[in-house]
Design a protein around this motif. Structure first.
Motif, PDB file in Angstrom:
ATOM      1  N   MET A  80       0.832  -1.196   0.000  1.00 41.85           N
ATOM      2  CA  MET A  80       0.000   0.000   0.000  1.00 41.85           C
ATOM      3  C   MET A  80       0.869   1.251   0.000  1.00 41.85           C
ATOM      4  N   ALA A  81       1.982   1.218   0.759  1.00 41.18           N
ATOM      5  CA  ALA A  81       2.890   2.365   0.799  1.00 41.18           C
ATOM      6  C   ALA A  81       3.452   2.663  -0.590  1.00 41.18           C
ATOM      7  N   TYR A  82       3.788   1.602  -1.326  1.00 42.13           N
ATOM      8  CA  TYR A  82       4.303   1.780  -2.688  1.00 42.13           C
ATOM      9  C   TYR A  82       3.236   2.401  -3.594  1.00 42.13           C
ATOM     10  N   ARG A  83       1.990   1.923  -3.449  1.00 42.57           N
ATOM     11  CA  ARG A  83       0.891   2.441  -4.278  1.00 42.57           C
ATOM     12  C   ARG A  83       0.589   3.904  -3.958  1.00 42.57           C
ATOM     13  N   LEU A  84       0.680   4.285  -2.683  1.00 44.39           N
ATOM     14  CA  LEU A  84       0.358   5.642  -2.270  1.00 44.39           C
ATOM     15  C   LEU A  84       1.579   6.562  -2.265  1.00 44.39           C
ATOM     16  N   GLU A  85       2.751   5.987  -2.620  1.00 50.90           N
ATOM     17  CA  GLU A  85       3.994   6.755  -2.703  1.00 50.90           C
ATOM     18  C   GLU A  85       4.337   7.429  -1.373  1.00 50.90           C
ATOM     19  N   ILE A  86       4.393   6.626  -0.310  1.00 49.95           N
ATOM     20  CA  ILE A  86       4.731   7.108   1.018  1.00 49.95           C
ATOM     21  C   ILE A  86       5.520   6.009   1.710  1.00 49.95           C
ATOM     22  N   SER A  87       6.374   6.372   2.648  1.00 49.92           N
ATOM     23  CA  SER A  87       7.175   5.359   3.323  1.00 49.92           C
ATOM     24  C   SER A  87       6.289   4.463   4.183  1.00 49.92           C
ATOM     25  N   PRO A  88       6.620   3.167   4.293  1.00 49.60           N
ATOM     26  CA  PRO A  88       5.804   2.246   5.092  1.00 49.60           C
ATOM     27  C   PRO A  88       5.644   2.686   6.543  1.00 49.60           C
ATOM     28  N   THR A  89       6.734   3.178   7.146  1.00 52.70           N
ATOM     29  CA  THR A  89       6.665   3.598   8.543  1.00 52.70           C
ATOM     30  C   THR A  89       5.734   4.786   8.713  1.00 52.70           C
ATOM     31  N   ALA A  90       5.868   5.787   7.830  1.00 56.92           N
ATOM     32  CA  ALA A  90       5.017   6.973   7.922  1.00 56.92           C
ATOM     33  C   ALA A  90       3.555   6.616   7.694  1.00 56.92           C
ATOM     34  N   LEU A  91       3.311   5.702   6.742  1.00 56.61           N
ATOM     35  CA  LEU A  91       1.933   5.305   6.460  1.00 56.61           C
ATOM     36  C   LEU A  91       1.316   4.596   7.661  1.00 56.61           C
ATOM     37  N   LYS A  92       2.055   3.662   8.244  1.00 63.46           N
ATOM     38  CA  LYS A  92       1.518   2.910   9.384  1.00 63.46           C
ATOM     39  C   LYS A  92       1.227   3.836  10.559  1.00 63.46           C
ATOM     40  N   ASN A  93       2.139   4.754  10.849  1.00 67.48           N
ATOM     41  CA  ASN A  93       1.936   5.671  11.967  1.00 67.48           C
ATOM     42  C   ASN A  93       0.731   6.577  11.724  1.00 67.48           C
ATOM     43  N   THR A  94       0.581   7.045  10.482  1.00 68.93           N
ATOM     44  CA  THR A  94      -0.540   7.930  10.159  1.00 68.93           C
ATOM     45  C   THR A  94      -1.869   7.212  10.288  1.00 68.93           C
ATOM     46  N   LEU A  95      -1.958   6.006   9.713  1.00 68.77           N
ATOM     47  CA  LEU A  95      -3.201   5.243   9.780  1.00 68.77           C
ATOM     48  C   LEU A  95      -3.541   4.862  11.221  1.00 68.77           C
ATOM     49  N   ALA A  96      -2.520   4.445  11.986  1.00 69.80           N
ATOM     50  CA  ALA A  96      -2.751   4.002  13.359  1.00 69.80           C
ATOM     51  C   ALA A  96      -3.234   5.132  14.256  1.00 69.80           C
ATOM     52  N   ASN A  97      -2.954   6.370  13.861  1.00 68.28           N
ATOM     53  CA  ASN A  97      -3.351   7.517  14.680  1.00 68.28           C
ATOM     54  C   ASN A  97      -4.538   8.280  14.105  1.00 68.28           C
ATOM     55  N   THR A  98      -5.069   7.842  12.956  1.00 68.53           N
ATOM     56  CA  THR A  98      -6.201   8.550  12.349  1.00 68.53           C
ATOM     57  C   THR A  98      -7.341   7.573  12.067  1.00 68.53           C
ATOM     58  N   VAL A  99      -7.513   7.188  10.789  1.00 67.65           N
ATOM     59  CA  VAL A  99      -8.685   6.401  10.395  1.00 67.65           C
ATOM     60  C   VAL A  99      -8.685   4.985  10.953  1.00 67.65           C
ATOM     61  N   PHE A 100      -7.517   4.445  11.326  1.00 65.32           N
ATOM     62  CA  PHE A 100      -7.446   3.103  11.898  1.00 65.32           C
ATOM     63  C   PHE A 100      -7.128   3.156  13.390  1.00 65.32           C
ATOM     64  N   ALA A 101      -7.411   4.275  14.035  1.00 64.78           N
ATOM     65  CA  ALA A 101      -7.074   4.443  15.443  1.00 64.78           C
ATOM     66  C   ALA A 101      -7.847   3.480  16.343  1.00 64.78           C
ATOM     67  N   GLY A 102      -8.971   2.971  15.862  1.00 63.04           N
ATOM     68  CA  GLY A 102      -9.770   2.048  16.670  1.00 63.04           C
ATOM     69  C   GLY A 102      -9.184   0.657  16.783  1.00 63.04           C
ATOM     70  N   CYS A 103      -8.176   0.341  15.996  1.00 70.22           N
ATOM     71  CA  CYS A 103      -7.560  -0.994  16.051  1.00 70.22           C
ATOM     72  C   CYS A 103      -6.833  -1.183  17.380  1.00 70.22           C
ATOM     73  N   ARG A 104      -7.043  -2.353  17.995  1.00 73.77           N
ATOM     74  CA  ARG A 104      -6.421  -2.632  19.280  1.00 73.77           C
ATOM     75  C   ARG A 104      -5.376  -3.730  19.187  1.00 73.77           C
ATOM     76  N   SER A 105      -5.125  -4.227  18.013  1.00 72.56           N
ATOM     77  CA  SER A 105      -4.114  -5.267  17.849  1.00 72.56           C
ATOM     78  C   SER A 105      -3.528  -5.180  16.449  1.00 72.56           C
ATOM     79  N   GLU A 106      -2.370  -5.786  16.289  1.00 77.90           N
ATOM     80  CA  GLU A 106      -1.720  -5.838  14.974  1.00 77.90           C
ATOM     81  C   GLU A 106      -2.584  -6.592  13.976  1.00 77.90           C
ATOM     82  N   GLU A 107      -3.297  -7.630  14.455  1.00 76.02           N
ATOM     83  CA  GLU A 107      -4.132  -8.442  13.562  1.00 76.02           C
ATOM     84  C   GLU A 107      -5.281  -7.625  12.994  1.00 76.02           C
ATOM     85  N   GLU A 108      -5.934  -6.823  13.825  1.00 82.08           N
ATOM     86  CA  GLU A 108      -7.024  -5.973  13.346  1.00 82.08           C
ATOM     87  C   GLU A 108      -6.508  -4.950  12.343  1.00 82.08           C
ATOM     88  N   PHE A 109      -5.355  -4.376  12.645  1.00 86.60           N
ATOM     89  CA  PHE A 109      -4.754  -3.383  11.754  1.00 86.60           C
ATOM     90  C   PHE A 109      -4.439  -3.992  10.389  1.00 86.60           C
TER      91      PHE A 109
END
Length: 302
Positions: A1-30
């Protein structure tokens, strides 16, 4: 997904985990949400998809009307959509029928949604009931026409069933452990301040057995060695015990492919493969592979 959206994997994961995917409580849900987003080509950063809490706990992938429009228009068999408005005797709209034309079928797909069944006590439904009903008809018709599954739509909240009756107590998202490390049998200790592996941390002791992690590893190795009389006569069980993990095998294969690349074209193919796999490894490993690719690129004259 990071490659498709042209963003680094770390930055993408941190952004999603703190915004639209903030409700995830485990790595599996994410990761479940990431898989769905990739499957349908959705961009969570544009709010085409977000995490929604299911009844009884857990997270389900909720797709906005913009996301449904995207995946519908991206489908190769989509050939247009029409809407038929049904009014009562007083001239008020009471139902809307969506009609989707499918290139592979001789008859269009029709789905009708009724206002009294869909309307909710929310501001959008109070202000724009016909537009909301049209969105509802579009989504349900697209679902029937193309068999979209595993995702829910705005307005489906009442249909979201308990998705986690057998799930274990959710855990918080790990801060240092990568997905690849969770797949492995063992997870190395991390220095919480530097993020480096190893350090002076003491191995954890199991409360039940009284053994440390090092003790368990030593015990497994000794047990494996006892099953073979010598190196040439090692048993199948011993070979299985020493089998490398899937993530290590993939990393070894990529490094060998980099070394074996004979030209820039071949190296670019390896680089593309690495981009897809890169997110599964920690930053230190990723930097080392990136450096190998850069060195090989210079060797080949680019």
């Amino acid at each position: 997904m990071a490659y498709r959206l042209e963003i680094s994997p770390t930055a993408l994961k941190n952004t999603l985990a703190n915004t639209v995917f903030a409700g995830c409580r485990s790595e599996e849900e994410f990761m479940a949400l990431i898989v769905v987003a990739n499957e349908y080509g959705l961009n969570p950063l544009l709010k085409e998809m977000y995490a929604f809490p299911g009844k009884g706990g857990g997270i389900v992938p909720m797709v906005s009307v913009d996301g449904w429009i995207r995946i519908m228009n991206s489908h190769p068999d989509f050939d247009g959509i029409e809407f038929d408005y049904h009014a009562n005797d007083n001239g008020n709209i009471e139902a809307i029928e969506a009609i989707i034309y499918h290139k592979g079928r001789s008859h269009p797909i029709k789905v009708i949604e009724y206002l009294d069944e869909c309307k909710r006590n929310t501001d959008p439904w109070k202000i724009s009931p016909r537009r909301m009903l049209r969105h509802r008809a579009l989504i349900q018709c697209a679902r029937v026409a193309f068999g979209f599954s595993g995702i829910y739509a705005d307005g489906d909240e009442g249909e979201v069933i308990d998705m986690t009756p057998q799930q274990a107590e959710p855990k918080s998202l790990p801060s240092h452990q990568s997905i690849a490390e969770q797949i492995d049998d063992e997870v190395p200790n991390f220095d919480k301040e530097t993020g480096e592996i190893g350090g002076d941390q003491k191995p954890k002791r199991d409360a039940k057995t009284g053994m440390t992690e090092v003790d368990e590893e030593t015990a497994r190795r000794l047990d494996a060695e006892q099953t073979a009389e010598d190196i040439d006569g090692r048993t199948e069980d011993d070979d299985d015990a020493k089998e490398e993990s899937p993530s290590d095998a993939k990393l070894r294969q990529i490094r060998e492919s980099i070394d074996a690349a004979k030209n820039i074209k071949g190296l670019k193919a390896v680089d593309a493969e690495w981009v897809n796999a890169r997110a599964a490894y920690d930053d230190d490993t990723a930097k080392k592979v990136d450096a190998l690719i850069a060195i090989k690129r210079k060797e080949l004259g680019e």
